[in-house]
Design a protein around this motif. Sequence first.
Motif, short mmCIF file in Angstrom:
data_model
loop_
_atom_site.label_atom_id
_atom_site.label_comp_id
_atom_site.label_asym_id
_atom_site.label_seq_id
_atom_site.Cartn_x
_atom_site.Cartn_y
_atom_site.Cartn_z
N UNK A 158 -6.37 -2.95 2.02
CA UNK A 158 -5.20 -2.15 1.91
C UNK A 158 -4.91 -1.25 0.81
N UNK A 159 -5.96 -1.54 -0.41
CA UNK A 159 -5.90 -0.55 -1.46
C UNK A 159 -4.91 -0.89 -2.48
N UNK A 160 -4.43 -2.24 -2.43
CA UNK A 160 -3.42 -2.58 -3.29
C UNK A 160 -4.04 -2.69 -4.78
N UNK A 161 -3.24 -2.31 -5.76
CA UNK A 161 -3.97 -2.14 -7.21
C UNK A 161 -3.67 -3.30 -8.01
N UNK A 162 -2.53 -3.88 -8.12
CA UNK A 162 -2.03 -4.97 -9.03
C UNK A 162 -1.88 -6.38 -8.25
N UNK A 163 -2.45 -7.46 -8.74
CA UNK A 163 -2.21 -8.70 -8.24
C UNK A 163 -1.73 -9.57 -9.13
N UNK A 164 -0.79 -10.62 -9.03
CA UNK A 164 -0.51 -11.61 -9.85
C UNK A 164 -1.09 -12.71 -9.48
N UNK A 165 -1.91 -13.55 -10.36
CA UNK A 165 -2.60 -14.68 -9.89
C UNK A 165 -1.88 -15.95 -10.42
N UNK A 166 -1.24 -16.77 -9.72
CA UNK A 166 -0.70 -17.89 -10.06
C UNK A 166 -1.40 -19.00 -10.66
N UNK A 167 -0.92 -19.65 -11.47
CA UNK A 167 -1.66 -21.15 -12.21
C UNK A 167 -3.13 -20.54 -12.64
N UNK A 168 -3.08 -19.32 -13.14
CA UNK A 168 -4.52 -18.97 -13.76
C UNK A 168 -4.81 -20.07 -14.65
N UNK A 169 -6.23 -20.43 -14.86
CA UNK A 169 -6.49 -21.53 -15.79
C UNK A 169 -7.84 -21.06 -16.52
N UNK A 170 -8.39 -19.88 -15.94
CA UNK A 170 -9.71 -19.74 -16.86
C UNK A 170 -10.18 -18.20 -16.43
N UNK A 171 -10.76 -17.28 -17.17
CA UNK A 171 -11.15 -16.10 -17.01
C UNK A 171 -12.41 -15.94 -15.71
N UNK B 169 0.62 -1.20 0.04
CA UNK B 169 0.11 -0.09 0.15
C UNK B 169 0.91 1.23 -0.07
N UNK B 170 2.24 0.83 0.30
CA UNK B 170 2.86 2.35 0.37
C UNK B 170 3.39 2.61 -0.77
N UNK B 171 3.51 1.99 -2.00
CA UNK B 171 3.91 2.17 -2.99
C UNK B 171 3.23 1.28 -4.27
N UNK B 172 1.91 1.71 -4.52
CA UNK B 172 1.12 0.76 -5.25
C UNK B 172 1.52 0.84 -6.76
N UNK B 173 2.08 1.91 -7.21
CA UNK B 173 2.63 2.03 -8.55
C UNK B 173 3.62 1.38 -8.92
N UNK B 174 4.29 1.02 -8.00
CA UNK B 174 5.58 0.13 -8.32
C UNK B 174 5.61 -1.39 -7.64
N UNK C 23 -11.60 -10.84 -8.85
CA UNK C 23 -10.55 -9.74 -8.63
C UNK C 23 -11.06 -8.60 -9.66
N UNK C 24 -12.08 -8.49 -9.93
CA UNK C 24 -12.72 -7.32 -10.74
C UNK C 24 -12.28 -6.02 -10.24
N UNK C 25 -11.85 -5.81 -9.22
CA UNK C 25 -11.25 -4.52 -8.55
C UNK C 25 -9.94 -3.99 -8.69
N UNK C 26 -9.23 -5.25 -9.04
CA UNK C 26 -7.74 -5.10 -9.29
C UNK C 26 -7.45 -5.35 -10.69
N UNK C 27 -6.35 -4.72 -11.12
CA UNK C 27 -5.49 -5.05 -12.35
C UNK C 27 -4.82 -6.58 -12.24
N UNK C 28 -4.83 -7.43 -12.95
CA UNK C 28 -4.47 -8.64 -12.64
C UNK C 28 -3.20 -9.10 -13.84
N UNK C 29 -2.21 -9.27 -13.23
CA UNK C 29 -1.24 -10.24 -14.18
C UNK C 29 -1.52 -11.70 -14.04
N UNK C 30 -2.09 -12.40 -15.04
CA UNK C 30 -2.45 -13.60 -15.01
C UNK C 30 -1.17 -14.54 -15.30
N UNK C 31 -0.90 -15.43 -14.37
CA UNK C 31 0.41 -16.26 -14.72
C UNK C 31 0.14 -17.60 -15.24
#
Length: 275
Positions: free
Chosen positions: A84-97, A56-61, A103-111
């Motif tokens: 905490x107001x985190x903006x970007x999540x990485x979702x491991x082992x993503x397998x479907x939309x 939360x202290x550096x959400x853009x980075x 996670x609609x309120x996040x930007x997501x990196x699908x792994x």
Amino acid sequence: MSIFAQGPALLFCPGDRMDRFEKALDRADVAILDLEDAVAPERKVAARGQVAAAAATAPQRTIVRINAADTPWFHDDVTAMRLAGVRTLMLPKASGPEQLCALQDFEVVALCETAAGVLAAPRLAAATNCTALMWGGEDLVADIGGRSSRGTDGRYRPMIEQARTSVLFAAAAEGKASIDAVHIDISDLDGLETESKEAADMGFRAKACIHPQHVAYIRKAFRPTDEQIACARTLLAHPEASSGGVFRIGNQMIDGPLLTHARTLIERTTPWISN
């Protein structure tokens, strides 16, 4: 502003080692705080709160890699990051939309690091909250029952290279960014340099790494040379560049695709290199 405007070097930081967080931010362009592979099961609950506060202290980075959707920690991870107001999540082992729907309120990196994830890459990239795709070779090999992602020459095996390019194409088709996988041999700096340059040339927007020493190599590989930048600017400034036709500079024929290459080079590097 996209998190990828910060630069191409994304450094993983263990979620239970917040003493390394400031160092990761200082060394890299973006820090990936890891609650998944880097944290033992008995430490995940404690790490979750530390990661939420730090991110939360550096959400853009900062990107937070939460635990996979089918694990007992997933929902609590998401709740803590949301509060905490985190903006970007990485979702491991993503397998479907459908996994991104929670996670609609996040930007997501699908792994994409399983066979199902690689095959689902086009649908994952099409999700409205998917900001990027990343792929992972070691988890993929484990998932398909293989023994090694690389041959004796250190290069990826053909089926792993196919997964790499499949994820790249899926992201590009939807106008999303793509992140190249980590180079797990920490001491193989020559291999890292070659792989990073290849990733940049292929069209990946960034490359992840697991050691601060790798950051400089990634940055150098993704940064165009002064000659390349000057050449791109010369092409774009040519009187015939806006005509839509073919023209000649010296012995080189210049057409639409080459002008697109030049625009991409300038657009993708301007935010993080000195002009």
